[in-house]
Design a protein around this motif. Structure first.
Motif, PDB file in Angstrom:
ATOM      1  N   GLY A 234       0.813  -1.225   0.000  1.00 54.19           N
ATOM      2  CA  GLY A 234       0.000   0.000   0.000  1.00 54.19           C
ATOM      3  C   GLY A 234       0.837   1.262   0.000  1.00 54.19           C
ATOM      4  O   GLY A 234       0.556   2.207  -0.744  1.00 54.19           O
ATOM      5  N   ILE A 235       1.883   1.296   0.802  1.00 55.76           N
ATOM      6  CA  ILE A 235       2.710   2.498   0.890  1.00 55.76           C
ATOM      7  C   ILE A 235       3.490   2.728  -0.400  1.00 55.76           C
ATOM      8  O   ILE A 235       3.634   3.863  -0.853  1.00 55.76           O
ATOM      9  CB  ILE A 235       3.637   2.413   2.112  1.00 55.76           C
ATOM     10  CG1 ILE A 235       2.799   2.607   3.371  1.00 55.76           C
ATOM     11  CG2 ILE A 235       4.744   3.424   2.051  1.00 55.76           C
ATOM     12  CD1 ILE A 235       3.561   2.515   4.641  1.00 55.76           C
TER      13      ILE A 235
ATOM     14  N   THR B 106       8.380   3.680   4.360  1.00 57.58           N
ATOM     15  CA  THR B 106       8.656   2.515   3.513  1.00 57.58           C
ATOM     16  C   THR B 106       9.887   1.767   4.008  1.00 57.58           C
ATOM     17  O   THR B 106       9.886   0.540   4.092  1.00 57.58           O
ATOM     18  CB  THR B 106       8.858   2.949   2.049  1.00 57.58           C
ATOM     19  OG1 THR B 106       7.705   3.653   1.613  1.00 57.58           O
ATOM     20  CG2 THR B 106       9.103   1.761   1.146  1.00 57.58           C
TER      21      THR B 106
ATOM     22  N   LEU C 139       2.523   1.853  -3.350  1.00 58.40           N
ATOM     23  CA  LEU C 139       1.572   2.327  -4.363  1.00 58.40           C
ATOM     24  C   LEU C 139       1.136   3.770  -4.118  1.00 58.40           C
ATOM     25  O   LEU C 139       0.771   4.472  -5.056  1.00 58.40           O
ATOM     26  CB  LEU C 139       0.352   1.405  -4.402  1.00 58.40           C
ATOM     27  CG  LEU C 139       0.603   0.008  -4.977  1.00 58.40           C
ATOM     28  CD1 LEU C 139      -0.655  -0.836  -4.874  1.00 58.40           C
ATOM     29  CD2 LEU C 139       1.068   0.102  -6.416  1.00 58.40           C
ATOM     30  N   MET C 140       1.169   4.230  -2.869  1.00 60.89           N
ATOM     31  CA  MET C 140       0.764   5.608  -2.571  1.00 60.89           C
ATOM     32  C   MET C 140       1.841   6.629  -2.908  1.00 60.89           C
ATOM     33  O   MET C 140       1.551   7.811  -3.048  1.00 60.89           O
ATOM     34  CB  MET C 140       0.409   5.747  -1.083  1.00 60.89           C
ATOM     35  CG  MET C 140      -0.918   5.159  -0.736  1.00 60.89           C
ATOM     36  SD  MET C 140      -1.495   5.607   0.899  1.00 60.89           S
ATOM     37  CE  MET C 140      -0.127   5.308   1.944  1.00 60.89           C
ATOM     38  N   GLN C 141       3.074   6.203  -3.049  1.00 57.43           N
ATOM     39  CA  GLN C 141       4.154   7.154  -3.298  1.00 57.43           C
ATOM     40  C   GLN C 141       4.031   7.758  -4.682  1.00 57.43           C
ATOM     41  O   GLN C 141       3.575   7.127  -5.624  1.00 57.43           O
ATOM     42  CB  GLN C 141       5.510   6.465  -3.136  1.00 57.43           C
ATOM     43  CG  GLN C 141       5.817   6.134  -1.710  1.00 57.43           C
ATOM     44  CD  GLN C 141       7.171   5.479  -1.554  1.00 57.43           C
ATOM     45  OE1 GLN C 141       7.931   5.363  -2.512  1.00 57.43           O
ATOM     46  NE2 GLN C 141       7.469   5.043  -0.352  1.00 57.43           N
ATOM     47  N   ARG C 142       4.470   8.992  -4.763  1.00 59.56           N
ATOM     48  CA  ARG C 142       4.415   9.716  -6.020  1.00 59.56           C
ATOM     49  C   ARG C 142       5.491   9.193  -6.952  1.00 59.56           C
ATOM     50  O   ARG C 142       6.605   8.922  -6.543  1.00 59.56           O
ATOM     51  CB  ARG C 142       4.652  11.204  -5.761  1.00 59.56           C
ATOM     52  CG  ARG C 142       4.461  12.083  -6.974  1.00 59.56           C
ATOM     53  CD  ARG C 142       4.578  13.540  -6.610  1.00 59.56           C
ATOM     54  NE  ARG C 142       5.926  13.889  -6.190  1.00 59.56           N
ATOM     55  CZ  ARG C 142       6.903  14.273  -7.015  1.00 59.56           C
ATOM     56  NH1 ARG C 142       6.673  14.326  -8.295  1.00 59.56           N
ATOM     57  NH2 ARG C 142       8.082  14.585  -6.554  1.00 59.56           N
ATOM     58  N   SER C 143       5.126   9.044  -8.193  1.00 57.18           N
ATOM     59  CA  SER C 143       6.078   8.550  -9.176  1.00 57.18           C
ATOM     60  C   SER C 143       7.112   9.624  -9.455  1.00 57.18           C
ATOM     61  O   SER C 143       6.788  10.773  -9.717  1.00 57.18           O
ATOM     62  CB  SER C 143       5.340   8.180 -10.469  1.00 57.18           C
ATOM     63  OG  SER C 143       6.268   7.820 -11.447  1.00 57.18           O
TER      64      SER C 143
ATOM     65  N   LEU D 194       6.632   9.313   3.548  1.00 55.02           N
ATOM     66  CA  LEU D 194       6.293   8.002   2.995  1.00 55.02           C
ATOM     67  C   LEU D 194       7.549   7.193   2.675  1.00 55.02           C
ATOM     68  O   LEU D 194       7.563   5.965   2.834  1.00 55.02           O
ATOM     69  CB  LEU D 194       5.446   8.149   1.726  1.00 55.02           C
ATOM     70  CG  LEU D 194       3.959   8.426   1.938  1.00 55.02           C
ATOM     71  CD1 LEU D 194       3.272   8.603   0.596  1.00 55.02           C
ATOM     72  CD2 LEU D 194       3.316   7.315   2.708  1.00 55.02           C
TER      73      LEU D 194
END
Length: 121
Positions: A18-19, A54, A21-25, A50
């Motif tokens: 989840g973390i 992680t 996937l939440m991070q900004r690309s 984040l």
């Protein structure tokens, strides 16, 4: 104890997914992105909350992985799968069945009930 560590391990795995996937690309992943060269932004930006979270969850995930490995090794105790079946295997006996008297490769005759035993040559 093993079940508790396993449940924590699974929760950490889901949290890590989840973390991430939440991070900004940041771009550049798989050769995509890139673009705009802003001189004020360096390639190695300061770690965000984040990002730090992680790393913490990843370290905890690795610790639970090692703990599960140690627990599994301790529970194994050198037991074999054969031992867990409850049946003991008997070693082959030195008694051998005599081979048929003929050297032919034909099947036994109607009245012949001697077993077919392969010969070691």
């Amino acid at each position: 104890m093993e079940n508790v560590v396993l449940i924590i391990h699974l929760l950490l795995a889901l949290a890590l997914i989840g973390i991430v996937l939440m991070q900004r690309s940041e771009g550049g992943g798989l050769g995509m992105g890139g673009g705009g060269g802003n001189g004020a932004v360096s390639g190695r930006s300061a770690a965000t909350a984040l990002g730090k979270l992680t790393w913490i969850i990843a370290a905890a995930f690795i610790c639970t992985s090692i703990a599960l490995t140690v627990i599994a090794a301790k529970n194994a105790g050198g037991n074999s799968v054969i031992d867990s079946l409850g049946t003991e295997l008997t070693p082959p006996t030195s008694e051998t069945v005599p081979a048929p008297a003929t050297d032919s490769l034909l099947p036994p005759a109607e009245g012949d009930d001697a077993p077919l035993v392969p010969r070691a040559e």
